[in-house]
Design an enzyme around this catalytic site. Structure first.
Site, PDB file in Angstrom:
ATOM      1  CG  ASP A   7      -4.943  -0.375   0.680  1.00 22.97           C
ATOM      2  OD1 ASP A   7      -4.425   0.353   1.551  1.00 22.97           O
ATOM      3  OD2 ASP A   7      -4.366  -1.359   0.190  1.00 22.97           O
ATOM      4  CE  LYS A  58       0.640  -2.640   4.461  1.00 23.61           C
ATOM      5  NZ  LYS A  58       1.676  -3.029   3.496  1.00 23.61           N
ATOM      6  CB  SER A  68      -1.553   1.716  -0.465  1.00 26.33           C
ATOM      7  OG  SER A  68      -1.392   1.540   0.918  1.00 26.33           O
ATOM      8  CG  HIS A  69       0.335   4.910   1.741  1.00 30.96           C
ATOM      9  ND1 HIS A  69       0.545   3.601   1.399  1.00 30.96           N
ATOM     10  CD2 HIS A  69       1.462   5.571   1.430  1.00 30.96           C
ATOM     11  CE1 HIS A  69       1.760   3.462   0.907  1.00 30.96           C
ATOM     12  NE2 HIS A  69       2.342   4.644   0.913  1.00 30.96           N
ATOM     13  CG  ASP A 109      -3.709   2.217   4.247  1.00 27.87           C
ATOM     14  OD1 ASP A 109      -4.525   1.403   4.704  1.00 27.87           O
ATOM     15  OD2 ASP A 109      -2.926   1.944   3.315  1.00 27.87           O
ATOM     16  CG  ASP A 142      -2.830  -2.285   3.318  1.00 32.60           C
ATOM     17  OD1 ASP A 142      -2.860  -1.054   3.550  1.00 32.60           O
ATOM     18  OD2 ASP A 142      -2.214  -2.793   2.358  1.00 32.60           O
ATOM     19  NE  ARG A 143       1.073   1.657   4.414  1.00 35.90           N
ATOM     20  CZ  ARG A 143       2.120   2.375   4.047  1.00 35.90           C
ATOM     21  NH1 ARG A 143       2.338   3.548   4.606  1.00 35.90           N
ATOM     22  NH2 ARG A 143       2.953   1.921   3.144  1.00 35.90           N
TER      23      ARG A 143
END
Ligand code: G1P
Ligand code: ZN
Length: 543
Positions: A279, A376, A113-114, A277, A281-282
């Site tokens: 990947d 998300k 992710s982030h 972010d 999703d944010r």
């Protein structure tokens, strides 16, 4: 090609966290570490012989190599077909979209992710089920149990696996389709949103900046915003995914998306700013010199959802994670729809969506989404905002202030203490837990405690219970402090403190957020002994 069975030893630390298994790259580089986990996933699943697996990741260091290992192991374990993004790339929401659209058995997403990337950064892997969402705890627990006893894994030999172009080939009888990572996702976005209205908005001179933070959303945003919707070139910045995210921390918030924030709060600020972010999703949403909290964003999208064609028939219900502010609750009440409060992490929304009980959901941690996928979705949120802006024809700040005037404002902030000593952090949580019963009725600062508990959740769909999901201290005039430890960090512990205060009176909607929350910040330190037990004077990140 021959299937090889390789002998191995279990690793004790392969317990999936809030969102899959995340570790330093060096941990994943240990011989057999990745393979053990992948085999543990396959060993925990039933009935996938001949079925389709989706594989892709956020492009961070190690992504391509790991993708090839997974393809070879999927072939050796009997999958019939793998759909893999070109160059091993798929954003998390796009992976969810591809799993659903192609009726795949499940998918493996490579992402932390982030968290920072590169050889010294983090790597991660998670399994998503056939509904496109993160595996439920039942499966992640099984994977962990299996990882503790695993003795061998299966993998096929393969010379060269070419993932740099869209084509089809076979790997020991398993078909591999290398797909365009953007196409299916872009098509879905065009179904949900009014692309003509958004294109018209750009034609009329509306200007935005999208910061892809050198991560996966670059190709998605460039294709959708610039190529399909006609936003000028240069709208997307940092749009080429890099293995180390340019040395940055690809987390779209006021601290880490600095280039975008500087522009949007400067003299030459544009109409709209957004970032996503590592990947994809944010999301972070900014107006001209104006920050929209993720909790407010969810509330505003809920209130205006019917302006988007994909939601024109209204929403079944909404859900938010427990630490997310209650802004959306009041919109749901006004709309007469259900609002669910779930533990932190996206996996809890999936059951509610599969059962048709919620359409939109979100978390304070810059995550917003809907039942279009089971993750998300950063760019989706940006397009939703653009759709609303195109239809309402008002600046972002006006939209939010009008919203507050109607529903009230939830002053809200999260204070993170990153990389603190694990023992100190656990002592702090234990101390809070022990004192819970003594808190109700007590006066803290000028406020009176109305309730204090450790949040637990009973899934209304399958009845499963998740306990220990965060300490909540609520006060009689509606303010709230939540304490929890992160389940995604890879170094030491991260303590998160969530602060919230409701203000109904529009005349008092202009305060600085940290000032509006100052009494709660002081109480939080007092009641938990943050400075004493973490040795920190200030949070690492304030969002
Ligand atoms: C964090 C966020 C949480 C989000 C998760 C995955 O988890 O707080 O809302 O779902 O990342 O993106 P945490 O580190 O707090 O466990
Ligand atoms: Zn993410």
């Amino acid at each position: 090609m021959a299937i090889q069975t390789i002998q191995t030893q279990p690793f004790p630390d392969q317990k999936p966290g809030t969102s899959g298994l995340r570790k330093k790259v060096a941990v994943f580089q240990q011989p057999h570490y990745l393979e053990n986990f992948v085999q543990s996933i396959f060993d925990s699943l039933d009935g996938f012989a001949g079925k389709t697996l989706v594989v892709g990741g956020d492009g961070r260091y190690g992504n391509l190599q790991a993708t090839m290992v997974i393809l070879r192991m999927a072939a050796a374990n009997g999958f019939g077909r793998v759909l893999v993004g070109r160059d091993g790339l798929l954003s998390t929401p796009a992976a969810s979209c591809v799993i659903r659209k192609h009726d795949a058995f499940g998918g493996i997403i490579l992402s932390a992710s982030h968290n920072p990337g590169g050889p010294d950064g983090d790597f991660g892997i998670k399994y998503n089920t056939g509904n496109g969402g993160p595996a439920p705890e039942k499966i992640t627990d099984a994977i962990f149990e299996r990882s503790k006893t695993i003795r061998e894994y299966r993998i096929v030999d393969a010379e060269e696996i070419a993932l740099d172009r869209e084509h089809e080939f076979t790997l020991d009888g398993m078909t591999v389709n290398v797909i365009d990572p953007v196409a299916d996702y872009a098509e879905l976005m065009a179904e949900l949103f009014d692309f003509r209205a958004i294109a018209h908005l750009f034609q009329s001179g509306f200007r935005m900046r999208f910061d892809a933070m050198h991560a996966i959303t670059g190709p998605y945003a460039t294709e959708i915003l610039q190529n399909r919707l006609g936003a000028p070139r240069g709208t997307v910045i940092n749009g080429v995914p890099l293995a180390d995210f340019g040395g940055g921390h690809p987390d779209p918030n006021l601290t880490y998306a600095k280039e975008l924030v500087d522009e949007m709060f400067g003299d030459k600020a544009l109409d709209f700013g957004a970032a996503s972010d590592g990947d994809g999703d944010r999301n972070m949403i900014l107006g001209r010199r104006f920050f929209v909290t993720p909790s407010d964003s969810l509330a505003l999208l809920t209130a205006n959802a019917t302006l988007a064609p994909g939601y024109a028939d209204g929403l079944a219900g909404v859900a938010r994670s427990m630490p997310t502010s209650a802004a959306v609750d009041r919109v749901a009440e006004a709309l007469g729809i259900d609002c669910f409060e779930t533990p932190t992490g996206w996996k809890f929304f999936g059951n509610l969506m599969d059962a048709g009980r919620v359409t939109l959901c979100g978390e304070e941690s810059f995550g917003t989404g809907s039942s279009h996928v089971r993750e998300k979705d950063g760019l989706w949120a940006v397009l939703f905002w653009l759709n609303i802006l195109a239809r309402r024809q008002q600046p972002v700040e006006t939209l939010i202030r009008t919203h507050w005037a109607r529903y009230g404002r939830n002053y809200y902030s999260r204070h993170d203490y990153e990389g603190v000593d694990t023992a100190g952090a656990e002592q702090l949580m234990a101390g809070l837990r022990e004192g819970l019963e003594t808190l109700p009725g007590r006066q803290l600062g000028l406020l009176t405690v109305a309730y204090a508990d450790d949040f637990s959740y009973t899934d209304p769909v399958d009845g499963s219970v998740s306990t220990g999901q965060g300490i909540r201290i609520g006060f009689s005039e509606g303010s709230r402090i939540v304490f929890r430890l992160s389940g995604t960090g890879t170094e030491g512990a991260t303590l998160r403190i969530y602060l919230e205060r409701f203000e109904a009176d529009p005349a008092r909607h202009d305060q600085d957020t940290q000032q509006a929350l100052a009494d709660l910040i002081a109480i939080a330190d007092d009641v938990a002994g943050i400075r004493r037990l973490t040795g920190r004077e200030f949070p690492t990140v304030i969002t």
